[in-house]
Design a protein around this motif. Structure first.
Motif, PDB file in Angstrom:
ATOM      1  N   ASP A  37       0.774  -1.011  -0.071  1.00  0.00           N
ATOM      2  CA  ASP A  37      -0.085   0.060  -0.180  1.00  0.00           C
ATOM      3  C   ASP A  37       0.981   1.304   0.032  1.00  0.00           C
ATOM      4  OD1 ASP A  37      -2.259  -1.629   0.122  1.00  0.00           O
ATOM      5  OD2 ASP A  37      -2.567  -1.325   2.202  1.00  0.00           O
ATOM      6  N   HIS A  38       0.735   2.198  -1.040  1.00  0.00           N
ATOM      7  CA  HIS A  38       1.278   3.323  -0.995  1.00  0.00           C
ATOM      8  C   HIS A  38       2.901   3.376  -1.236  1.00  0.00           C
ATOM      9  CE1 HIS A  38      -1.949   6.120   0.028  1.00  0.00           C
ATOM     10  NE2 HIS A  38      -2.544   5.057   0.647  1.00  0.00           N
ATOM     11  N   ALA A  39       3.342   1.996  -1.661  1.00  0.00           N
ATOM     12  CA  ALA A  39       4.768   2.095  -1.955  1.00  0.00           C
ATOM     13  C   ALA A  39       5.049   1.109  -2.980  1.00  0.00           C
ATOM     14  CB  ALA A  39       5.582   1.858  -0.744  1.00  0.00           C
ATOM     15  N   ILE A  40       6.258   1.222  -3.617  1.00  0.00           N
ATOM     16  CA  ILE A  40       6.680   0.125  -4.703  1.00  0.00           C
ATOM     17  C   ILE A  40       8.269   0.059  -4.620  1.00  0.00           C
ATOM     18  CG2 ILE A  40       4.565   0.431  -6.046  1.00  0.00           C
ATOM     19  CD1 ILE A  40       6.455   2.202  -8.279  1.00  0.00           C
ATOM     20  N   LEU A  41       8.542  -0.849  -5.186  1.00  0.00           N
ATOM     21  CA  LEU A  41      10.125  -0.785  -5.481  1.00  0.00           C
ATOM     22  C   LEU A  41      10.384  -0.904  -6.850  1.00  0.00           C
ATOM     23  CD1 LEU A  41      11.205  -3.652  -2.962  1.00  0.00           C
ATOM     24  CD2 LEU A  41      11.183  -1.075  -2.593  1.00  0.00           C
ATOM     25  N   ILE A  42      11.561  -0.228  -7.297  1.00  0.00           N
ATOM     26  CA  ILE A  42      11.951  -0.541  -9.082  1.00  0.00           C
ATOM     27  C   ILE A  42      13.517  -0.486  -9.007  1.00  0.00           C
ATOM     28  CG2 ILE A  42       9.898   1.045  -9.741  1.00  0.00           C
ATOM     29  CD1 ILE A  42      11.956   3.328  -9.805  1.00  0.00           C
ATOM     30  N   GLY A  43      14.031  -1.064  -9.911  1.00  0.00           N
ATOM     31  CA  GLY A  43      15.276  -1.176 -10.302  1.00  0.00           C
ATOM     32  C   GLY A  43      15.956  -2.305  -9.427  1.00  0.00           C
ATOM     33  N   GLU A  44      17.161  -2.089  -9.068  1.00  0.00           N
ATOM     34  CA  GLU A  44      18.092  -3.265  -8.270  1.00  0.00           C
ATOM     35  C   GLU A  44      17.349  -3.365  -6.802  1.00  0.00           C
ATOM     36  OE1 GLU A  44      22.353  -4.969  -7.318  1.00  0.00           O
ATOM     37  OE2 GLU A  44      22.147  -3.017  -8.112  1.00  0.00           O
ATOM     38  N   HIS A  65      19.228  -1.631 -18.272  1.00  0.00           N
ATOM     39  CA  HIS A  65      18.130  -1.750 -19.134  1.00  0.00           C
ATOM     40  C   HIS A  65      16.872  -2.097 -18.257  1.00  0.00           C
ATOM     41  CE1 HIS A  65      16.569  -2.723 -23.506  1.00  0.00           C
ATOM     42  NE2 HIS A  65      15.944  -1.950 -22.947  1.00  0.00           N
ATOM     43  N   THR A  66      16.994  -3.284 -17.544  1.00  0.00           N
ATOM     44  CA  THR A  66      15.690  -3.943 -16.709  1.00  0.00           C
ATOM     45  C   THR A  66      15.438  -2.758 -15.757  1.00  0.00           C
ATOM     46  OG1 THR A  66      17.683  -4.908 -15.359  1.00  0.00           O
ATOM     47  CG2 THR A  66      16.425  -6.323 -16.979  1.00  0.00           C
ATOM     48  N   SER A  67      16.334  -1.808 -15.056  1.00  0.00           N
ATOM     49  CA  SER A  67      15.976  -1.021 -14.289  1.00  0.00           C
ATOM     50  C   SER A  67      15.143   0.232 -14.790  1.00  0.00           C
ATOM     51  CB  SER A  67      17.036  -0.479 -13.642  1.00  0.00           C
ATOM     52  OG  SER A  67      17.670  -1.425 -12.760  1.00  0.00           O
ATOM     53  N   ILE A  68      15.710   0.678 -16.229  1.00  0.00           N
ATOM     54  CA  ILE A  68      15.049   1.551 -16.736  1.00  0.00           C
ATOM     55  C   ILE A  68      13.602   1.309 -17.247  1.00  0.00           C
ATOM     56  CG2 ILE A  68      14.914   3.051 -19.032  1.00  0.00           C
ATOM     57  CD1 ILE A  68      18.144   3.083 -18.820  1.00  0.00           C
ATOM     58  N   ALA A  69      13.490   0.223 -17.795  1.00  0.00           N
ATOM     59  CA  ALA A  69      11.795  -0.549 -18.143  1.00  0.00           C
ATOM     60  C   ALA A  69      11.068  -0.497 -16.984  1.00  0.00           C
ATOM     61  CB  ALA A  69      12.255  -1.871 -18.779  1.00  0.00           C
ATOM     62  N   GLY A  70      12.008  -1.078 -15.840  1.00  0.00           N
ATOM     63  CA  GLY A  70      11.060  -0.927 -14.258  1.00  0.00           C
ATOM     64  C   GLY A  70      10.452   0.450 -14.123  1.00  0.00           C
ATOM     65  N   GLY A  71      11.295   1.326 -14.097  1.00  0.00           N
ATOM     66  CA  GLY A  71      10.864   2.822 -13.777  1.00  0.00           C
ATOM     67  C   GLY A  71       9.932   3.140 -14.758  1.00  0.00           C
ATOM     68  N   LYS A  72       9.966   3.023 -16.029  1.00  0.00           N
ATOM     69  CA  LYS A  72       9.034   3.273 -17.079  1.00  0.00           C
ATOM     70  C   LYS A  72       7.708   2.892 -16.793  1.00  0.00           C
ATOM     71  CE  LYS A  72       9.285   4.226 -22.145  1.00  0.00           C
ATOM     72  NZ  LYS A  72       9.993   3.789 -23.296  1.00  0.00           N
ATOM     73  N   ILE A  73       7.742   1.496 -16.637  1.00  0.00           N
ATOM     74  CA  ILE A  73       6.412   0.704 -16.474  1.00  0.00           C
ATOM     75  C   ILE A  73       5.804   1.107 -15.098  1.00  0.00           C
ATOM     76  CG2 ILE A  73       5.394  -1.478 -16.064  1.00  0.00           C
ATOM     77  CD1 ILE A  73       7.496  -2.652 -17.937  1.00  0.00           C
ATOM     78  N   ALA A  74       6.345   1.310 -13.966  1.00  0.00           N
ATOM     79  CA  ALA A  74       5.897   1.786 -12.561  1.00  0.00           C
ATOM     80  C   ALA A  74       5.444   3.048 -13.024  1.00  0.00           C
ATOM     81  CB  ALA A  74       6.939   1.663 -11.695  1.00  0.00           C
TER      82      ALA A  74
END
Length: 386
Positions: free
Chosen positions: A261-268, A282-291
């Protein structure tokens, strides 16, 4: 009151803040270090990374150190598997300058970036977070952990279970006068005597500089890297060490919980790293974008529940999460192979197979080929197909 507060100004955090701020939301990024790109990195990326990051071609020359045309994977017996593509396969970048460009893009959309502001305390108050850093108190509806493998956010929120994150030590030298056969190629050296359950890399940069690094499991990385350099005078006859950095790299796949709730993790911080290669840009940039795309809709709806935010995890897993999972299968199988078995594998696999296996793409086709070989049918193919 910010709509989102991002902890960490790495590739994931800067991409997330840029995309969300561009949609009109109020976003802040807090970074604990005084400068960007403190963590050591081989700095090799595929050409696709810059498309995912939506970097303008006019800015490429601000951070690209060298254009890469392919890769040479060297088996323990010295056999080379050469991977090449038409045109530019990828680049060796100056990561600090790359993140400066990403930070510039983020700030231009309205995101506020604060350096040297480590998070000291996180408190949830009814419907928002109170975040205390070194000199500030900030409030935000959504908290985004983009703070790497030592994620304060993941541990404070209980998203990362004790012992869940698997990391390996990695070190890297920046060296002049590295004399590889073809400076337009990257080099990877395998073998239990070279880098136990890991590999040595050489990434040529501009001029005669190169990033020379190693990642290992259950061994001292510096001792093995120094031994490798000593054993290859044809490459390192006239070298010096201009920079020396070390850090850990997440190789255990994604954390089981990256949303609450009210929080997510992205990247490494979320474990968004390809386990077999340790590559995470690449995987982290994609994660940030999708999130950012998902949380923008959630903010518009006024619904930041775990259930609503889980759409981010589902969308990420459709392609990127599957790649990470398949690469982890490959890592678990390959790290058990002897040097003789690695040599045999180099004879069997095509360059395309090697790329697919390393990146966690089309691993089923690699497994089908390996099923024809009794030894690898048991040791590799079944693991990849499981």
């Amino acid at each position: 009151m910010y709509d989102a507060l991002v902890v960490g100004a790495g590739p994931a955090g800067l991409m997330y803040s840029r995309v969300l701020a561009a949609k009109g939301f109020k976003v802040a990024v807090v970074e604990k270090n005084e400068q960007l790109a403190v963590k050591p990195c081989g700095e090799g990326i595929s050409a696709r990374v810059l498309k995912t990051a939506e970097i303008e071609k006019s800015d490429y020359n601000r951070f690209i150190s060298h254009v890469i045309k392919g890769a040479v994977i060297v088996a323990p017996n010295g056999k080379e598997v050469i991977v090449k593509e038409e045109g530019e396969m990828g680049y060796v970048i100056d990561k600090k300058n790359f993140l400066r460009v990403m930070g510039e893009y983020s700030a231009s959309t309205g995101a506020e970036i604060y350096m040297k502001e480590p998070v000291k305390e996180l408190t949830f108050q009814k419907d928002h977070w109170l975040v205390k850093t070194r000199t500030m108190e900030l409030e935000a509806k959504l908290l985004v952990g983009a703070d790497g493998y030592l994620s304060f956010v993941s541990r404070t929120l209980g998203l990362e279970k004790p012992g869940e994150r698997k990391v390996i030590p990695a070190i890297q030298y920046v060296m002049p006068n590295v004399d590889v056969h073809d400076p337009d190629m990257t080099y990877f050296f395998l073998g239990n005597d070279v880098a136990p359950k890991g590999y040595v890399w050489i990434f040529p940069k501009d001029g005669r500089l190169a990033n020379v690094g190693i990642g290992v499991q259950g061994a001292a990385p510096k001792a093995y890297l120094d031994k490798f350099i000593k054993m290859h005078p044809e490459i390192f006859k006239k070298v010096d060490i201009l920079e020396f950095r070390g850090a850990a790299v997440t190789i255990g796949g994604m954390l089981s919980e990256i949303v609450t709730d009210h929080a997510i993790l992205i990247g490494e911080a979320a474990g968004q790293v390809i386990p077999l290669t340790g590559g995470g840009i690449h995987t982290s940039i994609a994660g940030g974008k999708i999130a950012a795309e998902v949380t923008a809709k959630a903010l518009e709806e006024g619904n930041l529940s775990k259930q609503r935010l889980s759409e981010y995890k589902d969308k990420y897993n459709e392609y990127w999460g599957k790649r990470i999972k398949d690469s982890l299968k490959g890592l678990h199988a390959i790290e058990k192979l002897s040097d003789d078995e690695l040599n045999q594998l180099a004879e069997i696999l095509s360059p395309e197979d090697v790329v697919n296996l390393a990146n966690g793409e089309n691993v089923a086709s690699v497994a089908v080929k390996l099923l024809k070989h009794p030894l690898f049918s048991i040791k590799l193919a079944r693991a990849l197909l499981s």
